[in-house]
Motif scaffolding. Structure first.
Motif, PDB file in Angstrom:
ATOM      1  N   PRO A 105       0.854  -1.197   0.000  1.00 52.64           N
ATOM      2  CA  PRO A 105       0.000   0.000   0.000  1.00 52.64           C
ATOM      3  C   PRO A 105       0.883   1.238   0.000  1.00 52.64           C
ATOM      4  O   PRO A 105       1.944   1.261   0.639  1.00 52.64           O
ATOM      5  CB  PRO A 105      -0.781  -0.134   1.314  1.00 52.64           C
ATOM      6  CG  PRO A 105       0.128  -0.906   2.222  1.00 52.64           C
ATOM      7  CD  PRO A 105       0.963  -1.810   1.345  1.00 52.64           C
ATOM      8  N   VAL A 106       0.456   2.277  -0.694  1.00 52.92           N
ATOM      9  CA  VAL A 106       1.260   3.489  -0.840  1.00 52.92           C
ATOM     10  C   VAL A 106       0.459   4.701  -0.386  1.00 52.92           C
ATOM     11  O   VAL A 106      -0.707   4.857  -0.758  1.00 52.92           O
ATOM     12  CB  VAL A 106       1.720   3.690  -2.300  1.00 52.92           C
ATOM     13  CG1 VAL A 106       2.405   5.048  -2.470  1.00 52.92           C
ATOM     14  CG2 VAL A 106       2.661   2.570  -2.719  1.00 52.92           C
ATOM     15  N   LEU A 107       1.090   5.553   0.397  1.00 55.93           N
ATOM     16  CA  LEU A 107       0.525   6.850   0.753  1.00 55.93           C
ATOM     17  C   LEU A 107       1.269   7.908  -0.044  1.00 55.93           C
ATOM     18  O   LEU A 107       2.492   8.024   0.067  1.00 55.93           O
ATOM     19  CB  LEU A 107       0.682   7.110   2.251  1.00 55.93           C
ATOM     20  CG  LEU A 107       0.276   8.512   2.734  1.00 55.93           C
ATOM     21  CD1 LEU A 107      -1.230   8.715   2.578  1.00 55.93           C
ATOM     22  CD2 LEU A 107       0.698   8.728   4.184  1.00 55.93           C
ATOM     23  N   GLU A 108       0.546   8.661  -0.872  1.00 58.60           N
ATOM     24  CA  GLU A 108       1.162   9.753  -1.620  1.00 58.60           C
ATOM     25  C   GLU A 108       0.724  11.070  -0.999  1.00 58.60           C
ATOM     26  O   GLU A 108      -0.475  11.356  -0.904  1.00 58.60           O
ATOM     27  CB  GLU A 108       0.773   9.723  -3.096  1.00 58.60           C
ATOM     28  CG  GLU A 108       1.508  10.797  -3.898  1.00 58.60           C
ATOM     29  CD  GLU A 108       1.148  10.832  -5.377  1.00 58.60           C
ATOM     30  OE1 GLU A 108       1.831  11.560  -6.120  1.00 58.60           O
ATOM     31  OE2 GLU A 108       0.185  10.153  -5.776  1.00 58.60           O
ATOM     32  N   ILE A 109       1.687  11.873  -0.590  1.00 61.63           N
ATOM     33  CA  ILE A 109       1.409  13.163   0.034  1.00 61.63           C
ATOM     34  C   ILE A 109       1.653  14.267  -0.985  1.00 61.63           C
ATOM     35  O   ILE A 109       2.733  14.364  -1.567  1.00 61.63           O
ATOM     36  CB  ILE A 109       2.301  13.375   1.277  1.00 61.63           C
ATOM     37  CG1 ILE A 109       2.032  12.284   2.322  1.00 61.63           C
ATOM     38  CG2 ILE A 109       2.060  14.755   1.874  1.00 61.63           C
ATOM     39  CD1 ILE A 109       2.980  12.318   3.502  1.00 61.63           C
TER      40      ILE A 109
ATOM     41  N   GLY B  82      -0.730  14.799 -10.324  1.00 63.08           N
ATOM     42  CA  GLY B  82      -0.633  13.356 -10.538  1.00 63.08           C
ATOM     43  C   GLY B  82       0.587  12.888 -11.296  1.00 63.08           C
ATOM     44  O   GLY B  82       0.556  11.816 -11.896  1.00 63.08           O
ATOM     45  N   ALA B  83       1.680  13.625 -11.258  1.00 56.47           N
ATOM     46  CA  ALA B  83       2.884  13.229 -11.997  1.00 56.47           C
ATOM     47  C   ALA B  83       3.426  11.885 -11.545  1.00 56.47           C
ATOM     48  O   ALA B  83       3.945  11.099 -12.346  1.00 56.47           O
ATOM     49  CB  ALA B  83       3.964  14.303 -11.843  1.00 56.47           C
ATOM     50  N   LEU B  84       3.292  11.597 -10.243  1.00 64.46           N
ATOM     51  CA  LEU B  84       3.776  10.325  -9.699  1.00 64.46           C
ATOM     52  C   LEU B  84       2.673   9.280  -9.600  1.00 64.46           C
ATOM     53  O   LEU B  84       2.944   8.072  -9.616  1.00 64.46           O
ATOM     54  CB  LEU B  84       4.362  10.542  -8.293  1.00 64.46           C
ATOM     55  CG  LEU B  84       5.485  11.568  -8.140  1.00 64.46           C
ATOM     56  CD1 LEU B  84       5.862  11.706  -6.665  1.00 64.46           C
ATOM     57  CD2 LEU B  84       6.697  11.162  -8.948  1.00 64.46           C
ATOM     58  N   THR B  85       1.428   9.730  -9.500  1.00 69.19           N
ATOM     59  CA  THR B  85       0.312   8.863  -9.135  1.00 69.19           C
ATOM     60  C   THR B  85       0.111   7.694 -10.091  1.00 69.19           C
ATOM     61  O   THR B  85      -0.087   6.548  -9.663  1.00 69.19           O
ATOM     62  CB  THR B  85      -0.992   9.683  -9.045  1.00 69.19           C
ATOM     63  OG1 THR B  85      -0.756  10.856  -8.250  1.00 69.19           O
ATOM     64  CG2 THR B  85      -2.100   8.868  -8.419  1.00 69.19           C
ATOM     65  N   GLY B  86       0.155   7.963 -11.393  1.00 68.73           N
ATOM     66  CA  GLY B  86      -0.045   6.889 -12.368  1.00 68.73           C
ATOM     67  C   GLY B  86       1.003   5.798 -12.245  1.00 68.73           C
ATOM     68  O   GLY B  86       0.686   4.599 -12.283  1.00 68.73           O
ATOM     69  N   PHE B  87       2.261   6.189 -12.076  1.00 66.09           N
ATOM     70  CA  PHE B  87       3.343   5.212 -11.908  1.00 66.09           C
ATOM     71  C   PHE B  87       3.155   4.406 -10.616  1.00 66.09           C
ATOM     72  O   PHE B  87       3.429   3.205 -10.571  1.00 66.09           O
ATOM     73  CB  PHE B  87       4.700   5.918 -11.878  1.00 66.09           C
ATOM     74  CG  PHE B  87       5.101   6.538 -13.184  1.00 66.09           C
ATOM     75  CD1 PHE B  87       5.144   5.780 -14.347  1.00 66.09           C
ATOM     76  CD2 PHE B  87       5.442   7.879 -13.255  1.00 66.09           C
ATOM     77  CE1 PHE B  87       5.521   6.350 -15.563  1.00 66.09           C
ATOM     78  CE2 PHE B  87       5.818   8.455 -14.462  1.00 66.09           C
ATOM     79  CZ  PHE B  87       5.855   7.692 -15.618  1.00 66.09           C
ATOM     80  N   LEU B  88       2.686   5.080  -9.569  1.00 62.74           N
ATOM     81  CA  LEU B  88       2.459   4.397  -8.294  1.00 62.74           C
ATOM     82  C   LEU B  88       1.340   3.369  -8.410  1.00 62.74           C
ATOM     83  O   LEU B  88       1.442   2.250  -7.885  1.00 62.74           O
ATOM     84  CB  LEU B  88       2.113   5.418  -7.203  1.00 62.74           C
ATOM     85  CG  LEU B  88       3.240   6.390  -6.811  1.00 62.74           C
ATOM     86  CD1 LEU B  88       2.704   7.466  -5.868  1.00 62.74           C
ATOM     87  CD2 LEU B  88       4.398   5.648  -6.167  1.00 62.74           C
ATOM     88  N   LEU B  89       0.278   3.726  -9.127  1.00 62.06           N
ATOM     89  CA  LEU B  89      -0.852   2.803  -9.306  1.00 62.06           C
ATOM     90  C   LEU B  89      -0.440   1.566 -10.102  1.00 62.06           C
ATOM     91  O   LEU B  89      -0.934   0.464  -9.852  1.00 62.06           O
ATOM     92  CB  LEU B  89      -2.008   3.519 -10.000  1.00 62.06           C
ATOM     93  CG  LEU B  89      -2.803   4.508  -9.126  1.00 62.06           C
ATOM     94  CD1 LEU B  89      -3.702   5.382  -9.982  1.00 62.06           C
ATOM     95  CD2 LEU B  89      -3.625   3.742  -8.090  1.00 62.06           C
TER      96      LEU B  89
ATOM     97  N   PHE C 101      -7.852   9.740 -12.228  1.00 57.99           N
ATOM     98  CA  PHE C 101      -7.632   8.433 -11.607  1.00 57.99           C
ATOM     99  C   PHE C 101      -8.844   7.875 -10.870  1.00 57.99           C
ATOM    100  O   PHE C 101      -8.782   6.769 -10.318  1.00 57.99           O
ATOM    101  CB  PHE C 101      -6.463   8.530 -10.611  1.00 57.99           C
ATOM    102  CG  PHE C 101      -5.203   9.078 -11.207  1.00 57.99           C
ATOM    103  CD1 PHE C 101      -4.478   8.343 -12.132  1.00 57.99           C
ATOM    104  CD2 PHE C 101      -4.731  10.337 -10.854  1.00 57.99           C
ATOM    105  CE1 PHE C 101      -3.306   8.845 -12.694  1.00 57.99           C
ATOM    106  CE2 PHE C 101      -3.571  10.852 -11.403  1.00 57.99           C
ATOM    107  CZ  PHE C 101      -2.852  10.097 -12.325  1.00 57.99           C
ATOM    108  N   GLY C 102      -9.948   8.624 -10.857  1.00 59.06           N
ATOM    109  CA  GLY C 102     -11.120   8.199 -10.101  1.00 59.06           C
ATOM    110  C   GLY C 102     -11.700   6.867 -10.535  1.00 59.06           C
ATOM    111  O   GLY C 102     -12.367   6.182  -9.751  1.00 59.06           O
ATOM    112  N   GLY C 103     -11.457   6.467 -11.772  1.00 57.60           N
ATOM    113  CA  GLY C 103     -11.990   5.188 -12.255  1.00 57.60           C
ATOM    114  C   GLY C 103     -11.168   3.987 -11.859  1.00 57.60           C
ATOM    115  O   GLY C 103     -11.569   2.840 -12.119  1.00 57.60           O
ATOM    116  N   ASP C 104     -10.037   4.198 -11.249  1.00 62.38           N
ATOM    117  CA  ASP C 104      -9.168   3.090 -10.845  1.00 62.38           C
ATOM    118  C   ASP C 104      -9.540   2.656  -9.429  1.00 62.38           C
ATOM    119  O   ASP C 104      -9.436   3.457  -8.486  1.00 62.38           O
ATOM    120  CB  ASP C 104      -7.706   3.541 -10.888  1.00 62.38           C
ATOM    121  CG  ASP C 104      -6.723   2.387 -10.753  1.00 62.38           C
ATOM    122  OD1 ASP C 104      -7.033   1.429 -10.021  1.00 62.38           O
ATOM    123  OD2 ASP C 104      -5.651   2.436 -11.375  1.00 62.38           O
TER     124      ASP C 104
END
Length: 271
Positions: A43-47, A52-59, A82-85
């Motif tokens: 599980p990842v917490l993104e602060i 969302g530059a990092l968010t897609g790679f994290l998902l 990213f709401g659909g993921d």
């Protein structure tokens, strides 16, 4: 350079009051995410996900991502992207006011963050408070802060942040990021630092509150010798005896004292 990312960033104008500088280089974003060494079960917490530059790679790499973002405008953009993921959860709020204990309720988490400059230290100390819930953290900060996070005793950058973070994690200065990788361009370089909370300092203080007061007092009078900077904590004879038992010379200045010395001095004051 990175025109598509820069146009995306322009959809939400940066707010100076929130120290917003959007990362627009996907290669740098990927390098940050790879440094977190995320597995498919993590599980990842993104602060501060920003746009969302990092968010897609994290998902792509993790079991789930919980992102905490304070700016409602960016929250709308993140929901759109990213709401659909089903692996993505967005928490709209100030990370310093969110209950991280509830968010990280299962196992140990990986934290990834492009930290806003004005809340860097409070967020780092907050992660230390939740050290039992965090496996590692990879954070992007101002270069000067990164140097303080990883500084050794005797160096110019060694200070309160160096001592407090090393107590709970092993810090590692990974790489620097130039201003041109952000929109708008910051005036300073950034640095990426990894904190491994599975490797706390082997010698821990018996009373963390006494330790914190000691370290804050010591670095609060950075140019003073310890016998002067610590004078508010105890009478001279008590400090002298604690110094003798701990083997720490009170004629030293705070930046000359290793973490072990602070721990032993705090324990001696406690007893």
């Amino acid at each position: 350079m990175h025109d598509r990312e820069r146009k995306e960033a322009l959809r939400v104008s940066p707010r100076k009051s929130l120290s917003q500088h959007f990362l627009v280089n996907p290669q740098v974003a990927l390098r940050i995410v790879e440094a977190a060494e995320i597995s498919s079960s993590d599980p990842v917490l993104e602060i501060g996900p920003g746009r969302g530059a990092l968010t897609g790679f994290l998902l792509e790499r993790s079991r789930k991502v919980v992102a905490v973002e304070v700016d409602p405008r960016l929250c709308s953009l993140l929901r759109e992207r990213f709401g659909g993921d089903p692996k993505f959860t967005l928490v709209e709020g100030d990370v310093l006011k969110v209950n991280l204990g509830e968010l990280m309720s299962e196992g140990r988490w990986t934290v990834v963050a492009n930290l806003p400059y004005h809340i860097t230290s409070p967020v780092l100390f907050l992660l230390s408070e939740h050290r039992e819930k965090v496996r590692r953290a990879v954070v992007m900060v101002q270069r000067e802060v990164g140097r303080r996070m990883t500084a050794s005793p005797g160096s110019r950058d060694y200070g309160l942040l160096s001592v407090m973070l090393r107590l709970d994690a092993r810090p590692e200065y990974l790489f620097e990021v130039r201003p041109g990788n952000f929109f708008p361009r910051p005036k300073v370089k950034s640095a990426v630092v990894r904190l491994d909370f599975t490797e706390p300092y082997p010698l821990q203080p018996k009373d963390r509150e006494i330790f914190k007061r000691l370290v804050r007092a010591a670095f609060g009078g950075r140019r003073k010798m310890l016998r002067n900077s610590l004078s508010s904590l105890a009478p001279p004879e008590v400090l002298s005896e604690a110094s003798r038992r701990a083997g720490v010379d009170l004629s030293l200045r705070a930046e000359q004292v290793p973490l072990e010395g602070f721990v032993m001095l705090a324990d001696s004051l406690r007893s």
